[in-house]
Design a protein around this motif. Structure first.
Motif, PDB file in Angstrom:
ATOM      1  N   TYR A  34      70.514   1.314 -71.491  1.00  9.22           N
ATOM      2  CA  TYR A  34      69.673   1.175 -70.302  1.00  9.22           C
ATOM      3  C   TYR A  34      69.810   2.405 -69.406  1.00  9.22           C
ATOM      4  CZ  TYR A  34      67.638  -0.702 -66.049  1.00  9.22           C
ATOM      5  OH  TYR A  34      66.858  -0.893 -64.951  1.00  9.22           O
ATOM      6  N   ARG A  65      57.266  -0.415 -68.690  1.00 13.93           N
ATOM      7  CA  ARG A  65      58.447  -0.887 -68.003  1.00 13.93           C
ATOM      8  C   ARG A  65      59.588  -1.059 -68.989  1.00 13.93           C
ATOM      9  NH1 ARG A  65      59.465  -6.031 -64.091  1.00 13.93           N
ATOM     10  NH2 ARG A  65      61.217  -5.060 -63.003  1.00 13.93           N
ATOM     11  N   ARG A  78      66.544  -4.864 -68.293  1.00 17.81           N
ATOM     12  CA  ARG A  78      67.730  -5.336 -69.022  1.00 17.81           C
ATOM     13  C   ARG A  78      67.920  -6.812 -68.700  1.00 17.81           C
ATOM     14  NH1 ARG A  78      72.453  -2.371 -65.304  1.00 17.81           N
ATOM     15  NH2 ARG A  78      71.160  -2.375 -63.445  1.00 17.81           N
ATOM     16  N   TYR A 102      72.972  -7.070 -68.348  1.00 18.21           N
ATOM     17  CA  TYR A 102      72.636  -6.976 -66.920  1.00 18.21           C
ATOM     18  C   TYR A 102      73.745  -7.602 -66.081  1.00 18.21           C
ATOM     19  CZ  TYR A 102      70.187  -7.533 -62.498  1.00 18.21           C
ATOM     20  OH  TYR A 102      69.838  -7.490 -61.173  1.00 18.21           O
TER      21      TYR A 102
END
Lengths: 549, 549
Positions: B485, B502, B505, B510
């Motif tokens: 990410y 777009r 995560r 995350y």
């Protein structure tokens, strides 16, 4: 949190301030107290391990706090104050923020930014200590530097209960304002009573944190000193005012423990003629007995405030050393009899976790808290078996240890005094016992008691083991002293036209519980002595309707 | 309770039945299950020690239950059924109600009185066991006598999840109806899917009791299998239906753990073209790794239901052994990139209670749960340090013990796997470990790790002690695998016009958490892939208005 997360947080924080302003608040807090907010977590080097401009140096760790204060200021303008709450010491020594280190630096950096500094210690267990573990004003050494660093007013807390302590801190320049939540729960009219110079009327907080337990248990908040707490709206109970009597009944209250004292006081306040009969020489009942135990001395205020009020009432007459029975009760000619004869600790091992009578509890080496409070000094080694889980098991253990006994505290719970988790005391209770050299055997129940050994069972594995001991103190549960009430049930039926309108039982002799529950029970009785149990819920409910969200 | 109290109780109970009837219910229960009602307490000889006609013999102990059933019948008439819930066994052996003793007698006495018998075991810890501790249908030996004693229909529970087990109990005459709360939380359409003969579509309950933890923590109920649980009204998420795609994006999901699988499945269900890239040969991520640990095999259903659904979708293509980097991600040409690369157990000792890096954690004798799941077999004696407090510390300990290692589980909490108190598993977890011979050192944190000893600190007294050990497994906290990410954040900025709309995560990469949280995160992403974080609360609130009570 990446930079976008931080930007979102600041945006939400701004919006919250804007909404608060719109809702009409005069002061908006930016909060970094108690170890519970993101802002404190950014301040703490223990938690904040960032390597960007929000981590590392104090200046960097303060950055988000400063930004939020500035942004709240920007949102609320000049007609609404911006206050800051900050925990200046986490009581973690080198591992946390200290008032000699980062705590002071943070205040120095932000000194003139907020309109009000509200400073305390963190976490909540430290910020709201009970009287068992902290004196009034105990946060002074942590927060007293703040006024020397800022020209803004400073408010603090720290279990302030007496006007003298409050005035002392103001006069000595420690604080500008006194923060006091628990004392205001115990007596919402405390400031008025100071202003009116009647300090003897203040219902002073005893520092027991029963209020906090209500918060932690999602139940209505109770207060040992103030039975009207949480009943203001739903029952219409005003903390100071009570309706004038609606009948000419003469009231007899039997027993001057917390329930009986509160009932006599509240009946007296209503204007009834009250006789308060106490079997012993001392008023206060269990409160008086329990305040002799280690750490509970402030609890005497429950008795002292009530006896002080009663002394001022010519219509309440106290009879000491007046053991009553059904016949003498009826002889008084009172129309309303309130039985408040308390409860007695069980001697058979039946408790909260282990609901069974334990073999060997009829032995002479078995004691109860009542025995200890009456002066018994069992031979050691002593096992204190705690299946009650509030304070009693621990203070009895402390008492016996102070006598030099070898003490083993056994409990079916995984920790000592498990209920005190809800009063924020548990870690301190257990630490104090361990530091006193009391051995703790958790997660064990009682199998049987012998002459010099006691058998225990592991609550997890059911494995049975044995501990050598000379004596056992059973702290398990209470039995209501309902003998007089039972006699009245018999006698009063046979004596129906003697003018007696009603007899009721209150407090521990109806349902053994906390002192707070006993005081509440006495108060309720005086508010509504003839209330029958009905199908209806006896208070207003917050009936809600769902509206479109 | 005196007779007046009992009369009051019966009166309230009657009124409750009347109100239930008025409110339109078709069945009213008289409840004596779970160790939670007064009726069960009257039935239990362990609790009911009365000497009047409500105590003593089974007939006497049944009296109040019978009266309440009869009075409910009287109130609700013949158009509303009266059901009875009864715990026929308390799993306390001789100390409690057993299905061979009082439990059977109670059913015999009341056999034809209710319209429906709903029978289970008590208390809740026993009635709602997890898959770690009980097989499907485990209550059968306790409740199977009931049908032989009454002609009324019988319903029971017992972690029924598969149609086969349910059908088996009906066919064999154990029960007439199947009770299944948790399986209906996991899949509210379970009965429909049985009727429609598509058992492979059932989202079968894994028996983890995360649902129960929501109840016990006063938080919205979650389900590991069903991410729509608690979101039906407030977010409008239907458990089966999902809106058709509103754009022609091609979706790349990186990582086939619980978050990635659910995201790929839900995007696929919406009609998107989906590429699911998994670095290893196996799908399932942490689910696949964790199901190799003792007692967690049913959790594989989280993976299996999703892979089963995906296999039926021509628009979802799975690429195994496809390690991705920022360049290969951009090469796919997908417009929407979902990063679900999971998390890794920390190796530095930083955990939930002790938020600090621990000296010595860089030694070669230090392991993490990932190492153990990857097949590492540390030399004993092994300390498992659990500062995570859910299941991992305990199952790692079990695994090592099964290898024959001497194991000491150390935790800063007072009990093992403290969070499992909320899933009703704690007492069983600790008992299983103790019975396996694992030593438990509670209330201790980690000070430092050496070559053959580890220093611990008592959380109450701060006293430091030492335990000899050859290896240490750190079960403390997870770190997000957010490398890909982070690379995308860099690369995608430089590559803004490549069609990428777009990248997001989800799941553990995350915010590391439960499997339930990961599945929820994947589902949410597919429902609203372009949702920006805004000031607004992203779901409907139950806005309430206070009406006069």
């Amino acid at each position: 949190m990446d930079k976008r997360d931080i930007a979102s947080f600041r945006q939400w924080h701004r919006r919250a301030a804007r909404l608060a302003k719109q809702a009409g608040f005069d002061i908006v807090y930016v909060y970094a107290g108690h170890d519970i907010t993101l802002l404190l977590e950014f301040l703490s080097p223990r938690i904040n391990t960032r390597s960007d401009e929000y981590g590392g140096s104090v200046e960097n760790r303060v950055r988000l706090f400063r930004e939020c204060i500035e942004e709240v200021r920007d949102e609320v303008g000049e007609t609404c104050a911006v206050a800051v709450r900050l925990a200046v010491d986490e009581l973690l020594g080198d591992k946390g923020i200290t008032s000699a280190g980062d705590g002071r630096e943070i205040v120095e950096i932000l000194a003139e930014l907020p309109d009000l500094w509200d400073v305390n210690v963190s976490d909540w267990n430290n910020d709201s200590m009970t009287s068992r573990f902290a004196e009034e004003g105990y946060q002074e050494p942590y927060v007293d530097f703040v006024k020397s660093v800022t020209s803004k007013p400073v408010v603090g807390v720290g279990r302030f209960t007496s006007p003298d302590t409050m005035v002392s801190q103001i006069k000595r320049g420690v604080l500008d304002f006194i923060g006091a939540a628990r004392p205001a729960i115990a007596d919402p009219f405390l400031p008025n009573k100071i202003e009116q110079n009647r300090p003897e009327d203040i219902r002073e907080c005893i520092g027991c944190n029963i209020c906090v337990s209500g918060n932690n248990l999602f139940t209505p908040m109770r207060c040992t000193q103030n039975p009207t707490r949480s009943e203001e709206w739903r029952r219409g109970w005003h903390p100071e005012r009570i309706p004038v009597k609606d009948a000419d009944d003469h009231v007899l209250v039997v027993g001057a423990g917390p329930a009986g004292l509160e009932a006599a006081r509240a009946f007296g306040q209503r204007g009834y003629d009250v006789m308060l009969a106490e079997a012993t020489r001392d008023l206060g009942g269990r409160v008086t007995r329990e305040t002799t135990l280690p750490g509970l001395s402030t609890w005497a205020r429950v008795r002292d405030w009530r006896t002080g009020q009663i002394e001022k009432m010519p219509n309440v007459v106290v009879y000491r050393e007046s053991q009553m029975n059904a016949a003498t009760v009826l002889e008084t000619g009172c129309n309303l009899v309130v039985v408040a004869t308390g409860a007695t600790w069980r001697r058979d091992g039946f408790g909260r976790t282990d609901r069974a009578v334990v073999p060997g509890t009829d032995r002479s080496n078995v004691y109860t808290p009542d025995d200890i409070m009456n002066g018994a000094e069992p031979e050691g080694p002593v096992i204190v078996f705690d299946d009650d889980h509030y304070y009693m098991g621990s203070v009895i253990s402390e008492r016996l240890r102070a006598l030099g006994r070898e003490v083993v505290l056994v409990t079916p719970e995984a920790v000592v005094s498990a209920f005190t988790t809800y009063t924020l005391e548990q870690s301190r209770v257990q630490a104090r016992l361990m530091e006193a050299g009391i051995r703790i055997v958790a997660s064990h129940s009682l199998v049987s008691i012998g002459a010099d050994a006691t058998e225990l069972r592991c609550t997890y594995t059911d494995r049975v083991s044995s501990i050598a001991c000379t004596s056992v103190v059973l702290v398990t549960a209470l039995t209501a002293n309902d003998g007089l009430y039972a006699d009245l049930v018999q006698t009063a039926v046979a004596d129906d036209d003697d003018g007696l309108r009603r007899f009721v039982r209150i407090g521990d002799c109806y349902a053994p519980g906390t002192i707070a529950a006993a005081v509440w029970s006495g108060h309720r009785c005086a508010r509504a002595p003839f209330a029958e149990i009905t199908d209806e819920v006896p208070f207003r409910l917050e009936r809600v309707e769902l509206v479109d969200g």
